[in-house]
Design a protein around this motif. Structure first.
Motif, PDB file in Angstrom:
ATOM      1  N   VAL A 105      10.689  19.149 -27.447  1.00  0.00           N
ATOM      2  CA  VAL A 105      11.657  20.198 -27.791  1.00  0.00           C
ATOM      3  C   VAL A 105      11.092  21.562 -27.425  1.00  0.00           C
ATOM      4  CG1 VAL A 105      12.946  21.296 -29.662  1.00  0.00           C
ATOM      5  CG2 VAL A 105      12.644  18.810 -29.644  1.00  0.00           C
ATOM      6  N   SER A 106       9.817  21.766 -27.752  1.00  0.00           N
ATOM      7  CA  SER A 106       9.166  23.046 -27.446  1.00  0.00           C
ATOM      8  C   SER A 106       9.168  23.325 -25.953  1.00  0.00           C
ATOM      9  CB  SER A 106       7.735  23.030 -27.980  1.00  0.00           C
ATOM     10  OG  SER A 106       7.039  24.198 -27.593  1.00  0.00           O
ATOM     11  N   GLU A 107       8.834  22.309 -25.173  1.00  0.00           N
ATOM     12  CA  GLU A 107       8.772  22.489 -23.717  1.00  0.00           C
ATOM     13  C   GLU A 107      10.159  22.655 -23.114  1.00  0.00           C
ATOM     14  OE1 GLU A 107       6.640  19.094 -22.375  1.00  0.00           O
ATOM     15  OE2 GLU A 107       4.657  19.876 -22.974  1.00  0.00           O
ATOM     16  N   ASP A 108      11.130  21.881 -23.617  1.00  0.00           N
ATOM     17  CA  ASP A 108      12.485  21.950 -23.070  1.00  0.00           C
ATOM     18  C   ASP A 108      13.155  23.293 -23.370  1.00  0.00           C
ATOM     19  OD1 ASP A 108      12.164  19.393 -22.187  1.00  0.00           O
ATOM     20  OD2 ASP A 108      13.458  18.456 -23.678  1.00  0.00           O
ATOM     21  N   LEU A 109      12.953  23.773 -24.587  1.00  0.00           N
ATOM     22  CA  LEU A 109      13.701  24.946 -25.046  1.00  0.00           C
ATOM     23  C   LEU A 109      12.859  26.220 -25.110  1.00  0.00           C
ATOM     24  CD1 LEU A 109      15.794  23.325 -27.935  1.00  0.00           C
ATOM     25  CD2 LEU A 109      16.409  23.598 -25.529  1.00  0.00           C
ATOM     26  N   GLY A 110      11.549  26.093 -24.960  1.00  0.00           N
ATOM     27  CA  GLY A 110      10.696  27.272 -25.015  1.00  0.00           C
ATOM     28  C   GLY A 110      10.625  27.873 -26.404  1.00  0.00           C
ATOM     29  N   VAL A 111      10.319  27.024 -27.410  1.00  0.00           N
ATOM     30  CA  VAL A 111      10.267  27.496 -28.793  1.00  0.00           C
ATOM     31  C   VAL A 111       8.929  27.152 -29.417  1.00  0.00           C
ATOM     32  CG1 VAL A 111      12.762  27.320 -29.127  1.00  0.00           C
ATOM     33  CG2 VAL A 111      11.308  25.366 -29.700  1.00  0.00           C
ATOM     34  N   GLY A 112       8.559  27.928 -30.433  1.00  0.00           N
ATOM     35  CA  GLY A 112       7.339  27.647 -31.183  1.00  0.00           C
ATOM     36  C   GLY A 112       7.602  27.026 -32.531  1.00  0.00           C
ATOM     37  N   TYR A 113       8.871  27.114 -32.994  1.00  0.00           N
ATOM     38  CA  TYR A 113       9.230  26.586 -34.307  1.00  0.00           C
ATOM     39  C   TYR A 113      10.480  25.715 -34.185  1.00  0.00           C
ATOM     40  CZ  TYR A 113       6.190  30.408 -35.826  1.00  0.00           C
ATOM     41  OH  TYR A 113       5.131  31.273 -35.987  1.00  0.00           O
ATOM     42  N   VAL A 114      10.516  24.667 -34.991  1.00  0.00           N
ATOM     43  CA  VAL A 114      11.675  23.764 -34.995  1.00  0.00           C
ATOM     44  C   VAL A 114      12.069  23.486 -36.437  1.00  0.00           C
ATOM     45  CG1 VAL A 114      12.516  21.456 -34.428  1.00  0.00           C
ATOM     46  CG2 VAL A 114      11.053  22.684 -32.798  1.00  0.00           C
ATOM     47  N   VAL A 115      13.369  23.626 -36.720  1.00  0.00           N
ATOM     48  CA  VAL A 115      13.921  23.254 -38.025  1.00  0.00           C
ATOM     49  C   VAL A 115      14.630  21.923 -37.870  1.00  0.00           C
ATOM     50  CG1 VAL A 115      15.541  23.871 -39.854  1.00  0.00           C
ATOM     51  CG2 VAL A 115      14.245  25.668 -38.691  1.00  0.00           C
ATOM     52  N   GLU A 116      14.352  20.998 -38.767  1.00  0.00           N
ATOM     53  CA  GLU A 116      15.048  19.709 -38.755  1.00  0.00           C
ATOM     54  C   GLU A 116      15.356  19.315 -40.189  1.00  0.00           C
ATOM     55  OE1 GLU A 116      12.642  16.589 -37.249  1.00  0.00           O
ATOM     56  OE2 GLU A 116      10.864  17.164 -38.390  1.00  0.00           O
ATOM     57  N   GLY A 117      16.274  18.377 -40.338  1.00  0.00           N
ATOM     58  CA  GLY A 117      16.628  17.979 -41.687  1.00  0.00           C
ATOM     59  C   GLY A 117      17.576  16.803 -41.692  1.00  0.00           C
ATOM     60  N   SER A 118      18.017  16.449 -42.886  1.00  0.00           N
ATOM     61  CA  SER A 118      18.936  15.320 -43.037  1.00  0.00           C
ATOM     62  C   SER A 118      19.915  15.610 -44.157  1.00  0.00           C
ATOM     63  CB  SER A 118      18.163  14.027 -43.327  1.00  0.00           C
ATOM     64  OG  SER A 118      17.501  14.121 -44.576  1.00  0.00           O
ATOM     65  N   VAL A 119      21.047  14.908 -44.107  1.00  0.00           N
ATOM     66  CA  VAL A 119      22.098  15.057 -45.105  1.00  0.00           C
ATOM     67  C   VAL A 119      22.505  13.663 -45.570  1.00  0.00           C
ATOM     68  CG1 VAL A 119      24.436  15.873 -45.573  1.00  0.00           C
ATOM     69  CG2 VAL A 119      22.957  17.166 -44.019  1.00  0.00           C
ATOM     70  N   ARG A 120      22.505  13.458 -46.876  1.00  0.00           N
ATOM     71  CA  ARG A 120      22.954  12.172 -47.431  1.00  0.00           C
ATOM     72  C   ARG A 120      24.015  12.457 -48.492  1.00  0.00           C
ATOM     73  NH1 ARG A 120      20.699   7.155 -47.566  1.00  0.00           N
ATOM     74  NH2 ARG A 120      18.674   7.939 -46.887  1.00  0.00           N
ATOM     75  N   LYS A 121      25.227  11.999 -48.236  1.00  0.00           N
ATOM     76  CA  LYS A 121      26.316  12.165 -49.185  1.00  0.00           C
ATOM     77  C   LYS A 121      26.624  10.828 -49.844  1.00  0.00           C
ATOM     78  CE  LYS A 121      29.921  14.638 -48.212  1.00  0.00           C
ATOM     79  NZ  LYS A 121      31.130  15.127 -47.518  1.00  0.00           N
ATOM     80  N   GLY A 122      26.834  10.881 -51.145  1.00  0.00           N
ATOM     81  CA  GLY A 122      27.210   9.680 -51.874  1.00  0.00           C
ATOM     82  C   GLY A 122      28.054  10.056 -53.077  1.00  0.00           C
ATOM     83  N   GLY A 123      29.279   9.565 -53.114  1.00  0.00           N
ATOM     84  CA  GLY A 123      30.171   9.921 -54.211  1.00  0.00           C
ATOM     85  C   GLY A 123      30.432  11.415 -54.205  1.00  0.00           C
ATOM     86  N   ASP A 124      30.174  12.034 -55.346  1.00  0.00           N
ATOM     87  CA  ASP A 124      30.425  13.473 -55.445  1.00  0.00           C
ATOM     88  C   ASP A 124      29.127  14.270 -55.395  1.00  0.00           C
ATOM     89  OD1 ASP A 124      29.345  12.710 -57.824  1.00  0.00           O
ATOM     90  OD2 ASP A 124      30.828  13.715 -59.107  1.00  0.00           O
ATOM     91  N   ARG A 125      28.062  13.686 -54.820  1.00  0.00           N
ATOM     92  CA  ARG A 125      26.769  14.365 -54.718  1.00  0.00           C
ATOM     93  C   ARG A 125      26.315  14.401 -53.259  1.00  0.00           C
ATOM     94  NH1 ARG A 125      25.199  17.279 -58.817  1.00  0.00           N
ATOM     95  NH2 ARG A 125      23.021  17.007 -58.181  1.00  0.00           N
ATOM     96  N   VAL A 126      25.465  15.383 -52.939  1.00  0.00           N
ATOM     97  CA  VAL A 126      24.879  15.475 -51.616  1.00  0.00           C
ATOM     98  C   VAL A 126      23.420  15.880 -51.759  1.00  0.00           C
ATOM     99  CG1 VAL A 126      25.559  17.908 -51.309  1.00  0.00           C
ATOM    100  CG2 VAL A 126      25.060  16.509 -49.301  1.00  0.00           C
ATOM    101  N   ARG A 127      22.569  15.268 -50.968  1.00  0.00           N
ATOM    102  CA  ARG A 127      21.151  15.646 -50.910  1.00  0.00           C
ATOM    103  C   ARG A 127      20.838  16.103 -49.491  1.00  0.00           C
ATOM    104  NH1 ARG A 127      16.477  11.867 -53.225  1.00  0.00           N
ATOM    105  NH2 ARG A 127      17.196  12.973 -55.095  1.00  0.00           N
ATOM    106  N   ILE A 128      20.288  17.291 -49.391  1.00  0.00           N
ATOM    107  CA  ILE A 128      19.940  17.854 -48.090  1.00  0.00           C
ATOM    108  C   ILE A 128      18.453  18.175 -48.081  1.00  0.00           C
ATOM    109  CG2 ILE A 128      20.310  19.793 -46.504  1.00  0.00           C
ATOM    110  CD1 ILE A 128      23.153  19.994 -47.629  1.00  0.00           C
TER     111      ILE A 128
END
Length: 525
Positions: free
Chosen positions: A192-215
């Motif tokens: 990612v760094s080489e392709d986009l020329g960046v020093g920092y990367v943000v990543e994450g995930s989202v899990r929804k279940g019923g009426d709750r969400v965890r990010i």
């Protein structure tokens, strides 16, 4: 990286445009526009593309866009009539049509006796160099729900973070369409760094279940392979879009100081004589956030050095102006002495970059202590429109509201600043502002509680000592008031009723008299 075309060299590492060996002065936005056009020369670039990449998605008038395009053409010896290098495609956008050759820095451009430019073909694309600003990419958050219908939510979180980070003018944020090429792919950070020329990367995930969400979200430093910051958010989904906004706001507010800290760490490892203006500003901010008299002086010296290198560095000028007004507010300096310095720096910051939130924050501080309350509120409101996650401007907006007697609105603004950046070095200041707002509303017990919280965080914060003293005086808590006044005199030896009456920019006579009465009851003369 250097881009060579016609007789020009566009050097992205040095942020320099040259015609032959002669440098050509170019405004920062014009330079960024040129770089974007050259890097995307294989396609037509739309107006929306330019606004998203060069202006971070902010509203830009057609006249401003046209003037920057004309300036870019002029810089490379082109014009709207000739369009030899930058061509307008009717109803589509612009395209850079000159033949371009790339080469890494440190390699001299070919002499005029070499191959003609038209015969040179660009080699296979190397890894993109890091730009002169900290560069960050936000990868599409992973949908862990197992439901393809929920992709919109995880994508929306990622896109909102990109948009919000783009409002931080001093960071280079990769546009959504580039970041999203990795959607659904397992990819190494280094790629990612080489392709986009960046020093920092943000990543994450989202899990929804019923009426709750965890990010979950984390900020990675590609150079070290380490996680700089990581957090998990669990929320109910009563209003899905409100939750999306809240999470985005929290993530961006948390990431910003972590990026500053990482960049300051890099700057500290450089020899003093090799630091550029950016490094100096990062060092200055690390001192500015410590909120002490000596650190404020050190920050001002570093900022002066940065401005000597780059007289049009808007953020450096803005922070310098803010630091001088903060010195006066703390009682460390006389307002009459620093007012002209602060105003000059703030106005220069606006001229250098009228869309930098720091510039408007600085001018808002200047107007506050000049008792131009409406102008001050307008500047802080503009700073917050430019960057809604700017917790410092949010806190000071609350301060101005409180000095105007609008204590309920001030309380909301100060508490919002605390929520935006709960681990902020300035959180003691925000608590102190909320305490003063409660004092204006005659809620002395709450004012005492908040002032004590501010003092717990920063024992030398004179503003909180002032509020605690006056609140205890008005509440009839004689022992608390006596002890608070003793600590206030230690923190601010020049404190007096005359100082409060003359130096504190309180708009309404009734509010000023109310504050002075609290100090009188505490024993101040």
């Amino acid at each position: 990286m250097q881009f060579l075309f016609a007789d020009h060299t566009l050097d992205t590492d040095r942020r320099e445009l040259r015609r032959g060996p002669k440098p050509i002065p170019v405004e920062p936005q014009v330079f960024d526009l040129l770089v974007y056009l050259v890097r995307n020369r294989n396609r037509v670039v739309s107006k929306d593309d330019l606004i998203a990449s060069v202006w971070g998605g902010r509203i830009v008038s057609d006249s401003t866009l046209t003037s920057r395009i004309n300036a870019a053409r002029k810089a490379v010896g082109d014009s709207g009539e000739d369009q030899k290098l930058i061509r307008t495609i009717a109803r589509k956008g612009l395209r850079f049509v000159a033949t371009v050759r790339t080469q890494p820095n440190g390699v001299e451009p070919p002499h005029a006796t070499g191959h003609p430019q038209d015969e040179i073909r660009e080699p296979s694309r190397p890894a993109l160099p890091l730009p002169d600003r900290p560069a960050i990419a936000v990868l599409p958050f992973i949908n862990m729900s197992g439901d393809p219908e929920q992709e919109y939510f995880s994508d929306g979180i990622s896109e909102d973070i990109i948009t919000a980070l783009s409002k931080l003018r001093w960071f280079f944020v990769i546009a959504r369409n580039s970041s999203f090429i990795y959607k659904g792919k397992a990819v190494h950070m280094k790629q990612v760094s080489e392709d986009l020329g960046v020093g920092y990367v943000v990543e994450g995930s989202v899990r929804k279940g019923g009426d709750r969400v965890r990010i979950t979200a984390q900020l990675n430093d590609v150079a070290t392979g380490s996680h700089i910051w990581a957090e998990r958010y669990d929320r109910g989904l009563a209003d899905v879009f409100a939750v999306q906004d809240e999470i985005t706001e929290a993530i961006v507010a948390a990431i910003e100081p972590q990026l500053y800290a990482a960049e300051n760490f890099r700057a500290q490892r450089k020899p003093p004589d090799s630091m550029d203006a950016w490094d100096l500003v990062m060092r200055a901010l690390s001192h500015y956030w410590r909120v002490t008299r000596q650190d404020n002086i050190v920050a001002q010296a570093l900022l002066e050095k940065a401005i000597a290198i780059d007289p049009n560095y808007g953020q450096a000028l803005g922070v310098l102006a803010a630091s001088h007004t903060f010195s006066a507010h703390m009682g460390w300096a006389d307002m009459a002495t620093v007012a002209l310095i602060a105003e000059r720096a703030a106005r220069a910051a606006i001229l250098a970059d009228s869309e930098d939130p720091w510039a408007h924050h600085a001018l808002g501080c200047v107007y506050l202590f000049a008792r131009r309350f409406d102008d001050s509120l307008a500047e802080f409101e503009l700073a917050l429109r430019l960057n809604p996650n700017f917790s410092l401007a949010q806190g000071y907006y609350g301060l101005v509201l409180s000095y105007c007697g609008r204590w309920e609105e001030a309380n909301v603004a100060a508490r919002r600043a605390l929520r935006l950046s709960p681990r902020d070095p300035y959180s003691a200041i925000y608590a102190g502002i909320a305490a003063y707002a409660q004092f204006v509303g005659s809620n002395y017990d709450e004012a005492i509680r908040l002032a004590r919280e501010a003092i717990r965080q920063r024992g030398d914060f004179v503003g909180a000592h002032r509020v605690l003293t006056a609140s205890a005086g008005m509440a009839g808590q004689a022992e608390v008031a006596t002890a608070a006044l003793q600590e206030l005199r230690r923190a601010q030896p020049n404190i007096s009723l005359a100082w409060i009456a003359n130096q504190m920019p309180i708009k309404r006579d009734a509010d000023r008299d109310h504050y002075l009465e609290g100090f009188r009851r505490a024993g101040l003369d």
